[in-house]
Design an enzyme around this catalytic site. Structure first.
Site, PDB file in Angstrom:
ATOM      1  N   ARG A   1      33.708  43.896  40.245  1.00 22.80           N
ATOM      2  CA  ARG A   1      32.338  44.369  40.119  1.00 22.80           C
ATOM      3  C   ARG A   1      32.246  45.840  40.510  1.00 22.80           C
ATOM      4  NH1 ARG A   1      29.724  39.170  41.521  1.00 22.80           N
ATOM      5  NH2 ARG A   1      31.404  37.651  41.720  1.00 22.80           N
TER       6      ARG A   1
ATOM      7  N   ASP B   1      26.944  28.134  54.099  1.00 23.11           N
ATOM      8  CA  ASP B   1      27.819  26.952  54.108  1.00 23.11           C
ATOM      9  C   ASP B   1      28.867  26.985  53.005  1.00 23.11           C
ATOM     10  OD1 ASP B   1      26.343  26.389  51.828  1.00 23.11           O
ATOM     11  OD2 ASP B   1      25.365  24.607  52.651  1.00 23.11           O
ATOM     12  N   GLY B   2      28.785  27.988  52.124  1.00 23.97           N
ATOM     13  CA  GLY B   2      29.787  28.101  51.072  1.00 23.97           C
ATOM     14  C   GLY B   2      29.659  27.076  49.967  1.00 23.97           C
TER      15      GLY B   2
ATOM     16  N   ASP C   1      26.697  44.369  43.004  1.00 28.48           N
ATOM     17  CA  ASP C   1      27.728  43.333  43.149  1.00 28.48           C
ATOM     18  C   ASP C   1      27.636  42.290  42.046  1.00 28.48           C
ATOM     19  OD1 ASP C   1      25.340  42.940  44.967  1.00 28.48           O
ATOM     20  OD2 ASP C   1      26.095  40.892  44.937  1.00 28.48           O
TER      21      ASP C   1
ATOM     22  N   ARG D   1      34.096  28.524  37.118  1.00 28.76           N
ATOM     23  CA  ARG D   1      33.672  29.685  36.334  1.00 28.76           C
ATOM     24  C   ARG D   1      34.897  30.435  35.812  1.00 28.76           C
ATOM     25  NH1 ARG D   1      29.379  33.859  38.791  1.00 28.76           N
ATOM     26  NH2 ARG D   1      31.061  34.387  40.261  1.00 28.76           N
TER      27      ARG D   1
ATOM     28  N   ASP E   1      26.802  36.077  37.176  1.00 30.92           N
ATOM     29  CA  ASP E   1      25.875  35.649  38.232  1.00 30.92           C
ATOM     30  C   ASP E   1      24.480  35.377  37.670  1.00 30.92           C
ATOM     31  OD1 ASP E   1      27.662  35.528  40.380  1.00 30.92           O
ATOM     32  OD2 ASP E   1      27.583  37.692  40.628  1.00 30.92           O
TER      33      ASP E   1
END
Length: 491
Positions: free
Chosen positions: A181, A123-124, A250, A174, A260
């Protein structure tokens, strides 16, 4: 006046295959719950204007500021060792880049801002809990002086997201020196698009490693520099007991920043096999495995760069292998220098590694708290009573013999007790973002819309090396009923 972002976008000027242009999906009623005002000023932004209804709408993705060029970045990646040829920003959108007050180019990215072409049926969106976790831990890492992405703002969207249950939605702003990456290189290498790999490498060199431009082998220099930064970064993780939890390619930044923070955690009791991530069933990303995994990830980067290093592929492979061969030494130097500093040793002497290894071995056997043991030793360097450290060991006698050896070793150096104590306190934090404290903050925010615990924890973690007697409880490990045994990605 309108909120102004001095955008200067470079990644969006790369060829279309590097990203997909996509706008954030507007949300219902954004509410700004946290603005990092010092970071805003560092980025050349006006915090007073950001702290407004218009600012909240921008930081939630409901309003696009002038000069933004929103994109979702393409990348691939090895996830737990398995290659996935297309990942990409599935719930994050890069608004653009600014040049900060120090002349450094920084990305401004909205995380949880809606679906993109890379969402893979997701859903993002982001739930409030993971947004608060990343805000807390990334800012704590910055205060610990560990290279990291930063958190500019957290916004509640006024909408719910469906996970195991319905949860409040949120967006994190962010900040990174870039979001490129190892997996970004893999995306193009897997498609045998050498022109794109070269364009990406040239972009990374210009942005992060400009000294490589005038070297004889700029792409080899690029690889060497990324290896060096990753070696030093992972050493610094280990020195504070940090477990990333999901070191996929990633999630490996070529800029050498921690990125992350999904299932990350800090250790309480010292245990090199410690795993918190609920999805790490084999312990691939355990605390003590992190250096090995970093080298594995860097080897994947080297595979992408070999065709650029030299037209003679045998020579290029030999050069890349030699560069990778430096990792263990670079990591070891950074790690052992850091451990000597944590023990207040100003010089390197024969026997230091044995002394350090014996302490760590006793900490494993006795389940001693990693952070409190080293912070307590800082106090012992100033001739404090030994009980504060002895009592961290299940059998205090196991510590006593080692303590005598340590005192004998420090006595061989000319520094006085006050100097040694100050030096040790500067590298041994009293406060880390302990898992049970983060969990309590998330529960208060999600269940009661109470952000006072969040603010208090942030305030304490902003000064990790400082004694804060009024907040001594934040330094303590969890009681048995408070222990957090697993952490989750929250995606």
């Amino acid at each position: 006046m309108a909120v102004h972002f001095p955008f200067d976008n470079s990644y969006a000027a790369l060829p279309e295959g590097f990203f997909a242009r996509v706008a954030p999906t507007p949300v219902a009623t954004p509410r700004l719950i946290k603005l990092n005002r010092p970071l805003a000023r560092e980025l050349g932004l006006d915090p007073d204007r950001l702290d407004s209804p218009e600012g909240a709408e921008i930081l939630a993705g409901k309003r696009i500021p002038e000069g933004a060029d929103p994109i979702a970045m393409a990348y691939a990646g090895h996830q737990f060792g398995n290659f996935v040829p297309q990942l990409g920003d599935g719930r994050a959108i890069l608004l653009g880049e600014v040049i900060d007050q120090n002349g450094v180019r920084r990305d401004i990215q909205l995380k949880g801002s809606g679906p993109t072409p890379y969402s893979r049926r997701g859903d993002g969106r982001a739930a409030l809990g993971p947004v608060l976790r990343e805000y807390i831990v990334s800012e704590a890492m910055a205060a610990l002086d560990i290279p990291t992405t930063r958190s500019l703002a957290a916004v509640i969207t006024g909408e719910t997201v469906a996970r195991e249950t319905l949860l409040p939605g949120a967006v994190l702003t962010r900040i990174a020196t870039s979001h490129i990456r190892v997996g970004t290189f893999q995306f193009f290498a897997a498609r045998r698009n050498q022109d794109a790999v070269k364009a990406l490498a040239d972009h990374v060199i210009a942005r992060h490693y400009p000294n490589a431009i005038n070297t004889k082998q700029p792409y080899l220099t690029l690889l060497q520099e990324v290896i060096r930064r990753q070696a030093e970064l992972v050493a610094r993780w280990l020195l504070v007991g940090f477990i990333h939890g999901v070191m996929n390619t990633d999630n490996c930044s070529v800029a050498g920043e921690t990125i992350d923070y999904g299932p990350c955690a800090f250790m309480d009791g010292y245990d090199p096999t410690k795993v918190f991530s609920s999805i790490d069933h084999t312990g691939r990303y355990a605390y003590g495995n992190q250096p090995r995994i970093a080298l594995w990830n860097l080897t994947r980067l080297a595979e992408c760069l070999v065709p650029l290093i030299s037209d003679d592929q045998d020579a290029a492979i030999a050069d890349a292998e030699a560069a990778l061969g430096q990792f263990s030494e670079q990591f070891g130097q950074a790690y052992h220098a850091g451990l000597r500093a944590k023990l207040g040793l100003f010089t390197a002497q024969d026997g230091d590694r044995e002394l350090i290894g014996d302490l760590l071995g006793a900490m494993i056997e006795q389940a001693a708290d990693f952070t409190l043991t080293f912070r307590g030793l800082s106090d012992l360097a100033g001739n404090a009573e030994t009980d504060s450290v002895r009592n961290l060991f299940a059998e205090p006698a196991a510590f006593d013999g080692w303590l005598g050896r340590w005192r004998q070793r420090t006595a061989a150096e000319p520094q006085d007790a006050a100097t040694r104590r100050a030096a040790m306190q500067a590298v041994n934090p009293a406060f880390i973002p302990r898992n049970h404290r983060i969990q309590a903050v998330i529960e208060a925010a999600v269940e009661r819309d109470d952000f006072a615990p969040f603010e208090e924890l942030l305030a304490v973690l902003a000064h990790p090396y400082r004694d804060q007697p009024g907040f001594a409880g934040y330094a303590q490990p969890p009681q048995p009923h408070e222990q957090v045994l697993q952490t989750f990605c929250g995606t």
